[in-house]
Design an enzyme around this catalytic site. Structure first.
Site, PDB file in Angstrom:
ATOM      1  N   GLN A 483       1.170  -1.588  -0.375  1.00  0.00           N
ATOM      2  CA  GLN A 483      -0.472   0.037   0.077  1.00  0.00           C
ATOM      3  C   GLN A 483       0.578   1.493   0.131  1.00  0.00           C
ATOM      4  OE1 GLN A 483      -1.817   1.896   3.792  1.00  0.00           O
ATOM      5  NE2 GLN A 483      -4.079   1.329   2.072  1.00  0.00           N
ATOM      6  N   TYR A 565      -5.025  10.920   4.360  1.00  0.00           N
ATOM      7  CA  TYR A 565      -3.780  11.270   4.295  1.00  0.00           C
ATOM      8  C   TYR A 565      -3.586  12.180   3.136  1.00  0.00           C
ATOM      9  CZ  TYR A 565      -2.565   7.789   7.698  1.00  0.00           C
ATOM     10  OH  TYR A 565      -2.807   7.358   8.707  1.00  0.00           O
ATOM     11  N   ARG A 707      -6.919  -6.394  13.503  1.00  0.00           N
ATOM     12  CA  ARG A 707      -7.156  -7.001  15.276  1.00  0.00           C
ATOM     13  C   ARG A 707      -7.536  -8.218  14.785  1.00  0.00           C
ATOM     14  NH1 ARG A 707      -9.381  -2.281  15.209  1.00  0.00           N
ATOM     15  NH2 ARG A 707      -8.225  -0.425  16.303  1.00  0.00           N
TER      16      ARG A 707
END
Length: 757
Positions: A483, A565, A707
């Site tokens: 990524q 971002y 997670r």
């Protein structure tokens, strides 16, 4: 004590409170007559019925005699009816329920005042220790004390009307009518031996286009009856003071307070909360509220402690139910997006819409139905949907599980080290079809923190090549993706565990962004608005990093256009305030991210897929919406994106996300339905059952989990073992094969000795 509102919740609270302490003086105020009621039937779960039985066996015995039970759900759509069994419902007439509760209250000595408007709660509190406000969704008590209760009332996009049919269905029935004006749906179920409730629902714009807004009750009932021939067979519908209305979700920050007059006021039922009727929870929640309130008053030493305990006990339960109800409500609001699905997929999607019924749960209820849905979807027999392969351009993934990008903040000068080799290598060995790196930054000034990984020099490229080589050699059917991103205004911060989004105490580097807006006003550094020269330079940094990623051996590249971002900052109107050609309309805001995407796609190998991650909503007023997300995804798909990784939020610090299990998946599903482009779903997808459900329902093509993979690097292999799957979708590495069965747990598994004759 006084109870405002004589619906099931208020009456049940009154009788329980009186039964537990006959010395209490309790009066119920109901502005309607004894038989006045809205709607027809009431559905109660087995769990709620069990609670009634335990709390008051007399009421339970009487209600049981009037209940009708069934276990099937039928879905009628495009001339075909599919049935799923094993669900278990109980219902009865709302009038019967009220009559039973009236009789029980009278026998216990509760005062019932019908056709009587209750005095305001504040006035009642002068002479009452406790005022129970069970005055419904339009609660005057809640409105009068809004400063204390902190209510939020959210209207939704559909109109609905409660009607009835004079015959008994033998299942809970959904029928979908696709009219010239749009989709209209029927929710119907029996409530007595000779009658059924029929709720008709449709989007506001369809309701108006069809002329329902101009029809009275009788005309509305007649028009609705004509829409559903498979269920009604030409039989009529009737009303009961029925009106078209829009559902409202009610949430309160607090449920009780002490009045200035001295008494206490507590909310119950729809006055405190609402949950959409499509999961049948209104009366259920009110009855459960009453049970909890009575129990807490018995268990606690004083009123304030009891009311605090009641609120603490019920709020988490209600929040969970409201999340499920919101998912169900949204699904029906977007029903038109689902109607083109194949029959079993459509029915499976409908049945699992609230996320409370899942693939595994439904298989336990009706294995034949789930098997038929899997056959229709092309899932091989004996293969869970999550272990079917998926192809993106020249890359075939062995299963639908993705290790989601997770920032590790463990690089030195952008160079990934042994930690990354072990971290990513372990998860590739752990069975996932695709393992994604964290956001790999395209420049030193594009990092979030000093610990972020990069791909702007040879040392970083060589280090990443070591990781990809390990994955390809030791887990040859796994894929590894990179990524690429640039932190933009969210850069130059501490490592996450040292202070998330907090600026570095020293050594900060200058930030750039679409506009000079800090992420956290008064805390974060103010970025410089990118100039044309800088824009070109950043684009070229992405291109150079993509070329390095290709040489390093990555199988897939994802462009990070989410989470606030740099590229995400161009997409959101909350972060892009430019007045040049790159700001203003969504088309303009897309220009630079698409320019970068095109430049990267040009150097990325043609046979390797390229995806894009977007934030489908900013969770903030004036930000990106679900409608915007579809347009953003469409633009990237037109430019060659092979899939859209659909995340949400993290764009602005003042966001208010609607967290919950799989809470972001509806945005992915909406994009998939609207565009037909493959989507990756993320966001609290935590179990293999969730993955199977999402894939088989057609809500997502791939599921990215974060997670769970931190908790268990071998999450996918363990998911296969727990489902008894040993096929090619989850191959165990040879050195690990001896561990492919769950270890015994000790003496608890041993045969029990005979201790009695």
């Amino acid at each position: 004590m006084a109870v405002i509102g004589g619906g099931p919740g208020g009456l049940y609270a009154a009788l329980l409170l009186k039964r537990l302490d006959p010395a209490r003086e309790i009066t119920v105020y109901e502005r309607g007559a004894p038989q006045d009621t809205y709607g027809f039937g009431v559905v109660l779960s087995d769990e709620t019925v069990g609670g009634v039985e335990n709390a008051d066996p007399d009421v339970f015995a009487t209600l049981r005699a009037h209940m009708v039970r069934w276990d099937a759900i039928e879905v009628a759509h495009r001339g075909r009816t599919l049935s799923s069994a094993g669900h278990g419902f109980a219902a009865l007439s709302r009038r019967t329920l009220l009559s039973v509760l009236h009789d029980r209250c009278r026998r216990l000595g509760v005062g019932l005042r019908f056709s009587t408007e209750a005095p305001p709660a504040a006035e009642l509190a002068r002479s009452c220790d406790l005022v129970v406000a069970a005055d419904g969704v339009h609660s005057a008590t809640r409105a009068a004390h809004a400063d204390v209760f902190g209510p939020t009332v959210t209207p939704h996009r559909c109109r609905y009307i409660w009607l009835a049919a004079d015959f008994a269905l033998d299942a809970f029935r959904f029928e979908i009518a696709e009219t010239e004006h749009g989709v209209v749906q029927l929710h119907a179920y029996p409530y007595s031996a000779d009658a059924s409730t029929a709720v008709v629902e449709t989007r506001e714009e369809v309701w108006r286009a069809a002329g329902f807004d101009e029809l009275d009750e009788r005309a509305s009932a007649a028009a609705c009856a004509r829409l559903f021939p498979q269920t009604l067979g030409g039989r009529p519908l009737r009303g009961n003071n029925s009106q078209w209305t829009a559902f409202r979700t009610v949430v309160n920050e607090r449920w009780w307070h002490r009045s200035a007059a001295g008494g206490h006021v507590v909310l119950l039922g729809d006055a405190a909360h609402t949950a959409h009727f499509s999961i049948g929870s209104g009366t259920k929640l009110a009855v459960e509220d009453a049970l909890a309130l009575a129990a807490c008053l018995r268990e606690q030493p004083d009123l304030p402690t009891a009311l605090a305990a009641y609120e603490a006990e019920r709020q988490p339960v209600v929040r969970s139910t409201q999340r499920a109800a919101r998912a169900s409500l949204t699904w029906f609001e977007e029903l038109a997006d689902h109607t083109g699905q194949p029959p079993y997929r459509f029915a499976f999607n409908l049945l699992t819409r609230s996320r409370r019924v899942t693939h595994d749960n439904l298989r336990l209820r009706d294995a034949a139905f789930v098997a038929a849905a899997e056959r229709e979807a092309g899932v091989p027999e004996g293969t869970p949907p999550m272990f079917t392969p998926f192809r993106l351009r020249g890359l075939t993934l062995r299963n639908r599980v993705v290790v989601s990008p997770m920032d590790m903040y463990s690089s030195q000068d952008g160079v990934p080290g042994d930690f990354h080799l072990v971290h990513l290598g372990a998860r590739a060995l752990g069975g996932a079809g695709l393992v994604m790196t964290e956001m790999v930054c395209v420049s030193a000034r594009g990092r979030i923190t000093p610990g972020c990984a990069g791909l702007w020099n040879d040392a970083q490229e060589d280090a990443w090549r070591r990781v990809t080589a390990f994955v390809h050699a030791r887990s040859p059917t796994a894929a590894i993706g990179v990524q690429l991103g640039h932190a933009g205004r969210k850069g130059s911060t501490k490592l996450m565990w040292e202070g998330i989004d907090e600026p570095l105490p020293e050594g900060n580097w200058p930030l750039v962004a679409p506009s000079p807006l800090p992420y956290r006003p008064g805390v974060s550094q103010i970025p410089q608005a990118l100039t044309p020269v800088q824009l070109a330079a950043v684009r070229d940094q992405f291109v150079a990093a993509a070329s390095r990623a290709a040489r390093a051996g990555f199988d897939l590249l994802e462009l990070h256009c989410a989470h606030g971002y740099l590229l995400s900052g161009f997409l959101s109107p909350l972060t892009n305030r430019r007045t040049d050609a790159l700001g203003g309309t969504l088309t303009a805001r897309l220009r630079y991210p698409l320019e970068v995407f095109d430049a990267v796609r040009e150097v990325w190998p043609a046979d390797r897929p390229m995806t894009v991650r977007i934030s489908a909503t900013d969770w903030a007023e004036g930000g990106t919406t679900g409608e915007d997300a579809v347009r953003i995804a469409a633009a990237f798909a037109e430019h060659g994106a092979d899939a859209v990784d659909v995340s949400t939020g993290q764009v602005v610090a003042h966001e208010r996300p609607d967290f919950g299990r799989s809470y972001q998946t509806p945005y992915a599903e909406r994009i998939r339905n609207a565009l037909g482009v493959p989507v990756i779903a993320v966001g609290a997808v935590s179990s293999w059952d969730d993955v199977n459900s999402l894939v088989l329902a057609g809500r997502a093509d791939l599921c990215a989990l974060a997670r769970p993979h931190l908790y268990d690097p071998h999450w996918t292999l363990h998911a296969a073992a727990e489902q008894g799957y040993t096929g090619p979708g989850a191959p165990w590495p040879e050195p690990y094969r001896a561990g492919s069965r769950r270890p015994p747990t000790g003496r608890t598994d041993a045969p029990k000795p005979r201790l009695a004759l």
